[in-house]
Motif scaffolding. Structure first.
Motif: not given
Length: 223
Positions: A201-223
């Motif tokens: 839910x935290x990842x999916x709440x990030x706006x589309x024009x912002x970069x989401x990152x993995x809460x575990x490893x910090x990798x930028x997640x490409x949705x």
């Protein structure tokens, strides 16, 4: 960190391109399978050679036992013939002792010969098994060669430098620290961990024009 949605996939391309640069010797899955089979055959050929050598050694051992048995039988027969004509008690005693020793050794050799024949049967079976496995590997290698020859040539990787110039400096700085990976709605493609509902839910709440990152490893997640 903001980044236009249409540039998000560019980060994934960049991660893929940089991995390809770090692993320049790219080969197709078909060629990898062929290389594996060839390595397997080399190991099997070594095992088959060892099995054949063991069989050869045992064949020589059997010949040695048979030759020793032949010599002892001749000695025992010679002693028997001499005993039939010998009258001297001491000489007869020596001949009888020698004949007894020869017969005793012959019995031992017959026991050794029986064991050797049992062992050589197992060794011959082992050689046959290795030969069959080599034949099977040869068949698989031939098929794999055809598959590798007909497989499409892997595409040349994109130049990371050409991709990097299309991205903002602050995004590149983050990317250089954590890289980028796919996110399928459940699992991070960087650490391969399935995120719990709260983190998804935290990842999916990030706006589309912002970069989401993995809460575990910090990798930028490409949705």
């Amino acid at each position: 960190m903001k980044l236009a949605p249409e540039l998000h996939s560019l980060l994934l391309e960049l991660a893929t391109a940089e991995r390809a640069v770090n692993q320049p010797d790219r080969v197709s899955p078909e060629q990898q399978e062929l290389d594996k089979l060839i390595a397997d055959r080399a190991r099997m050929a070594d095992a088959a050679s060892s099995a054949q050598l063991a069989l050869g050694d045992m064949e020589l051992e059997i010949l040695r036992i048979q030759e020793d048995e032949r010599k002892l039988k001749k000695r025992e027969l010679d002693d028997k013939r001499q005993l039939s004509a010998e009258t001297d008690p001491e000489r007869r005693k020596d001949l009888e002792h020698d004949r007894y020793a020869a017969k005793s050794r012959i019995a031992d050799l017959l026991s050794e010969l029986k064991e050797a024949h049992n062992e050589i049967s197992a060794l011959r079976n082992n050689v046959d098994v290795h030969g069959a496995r080599l034949d099977e590997l040869d068949r698989k290698i031939e098929l794999a060669k055809r598959a590798a020859e007909s497989a499409p040539t892997p595409e040349a990787p994109k130049d990371p430098a050409e991709l990097r110039v299309q991205l903002p400096a602050d995004v590149l700085s983050l990317f250089d620290d954590v890289s980028a990976a796919t996110y399928n709605g459940r699992m991070c493609g960087g650490c391969f961990l399935q995120l719990p509902p709260s983190e998804r839910a935290e990842v999916e709440a990030v706006p589309a024009d912002e970069l989401a990152t993995c809460p575990n490893c910090g990798t930028i997640l490409i949705r």
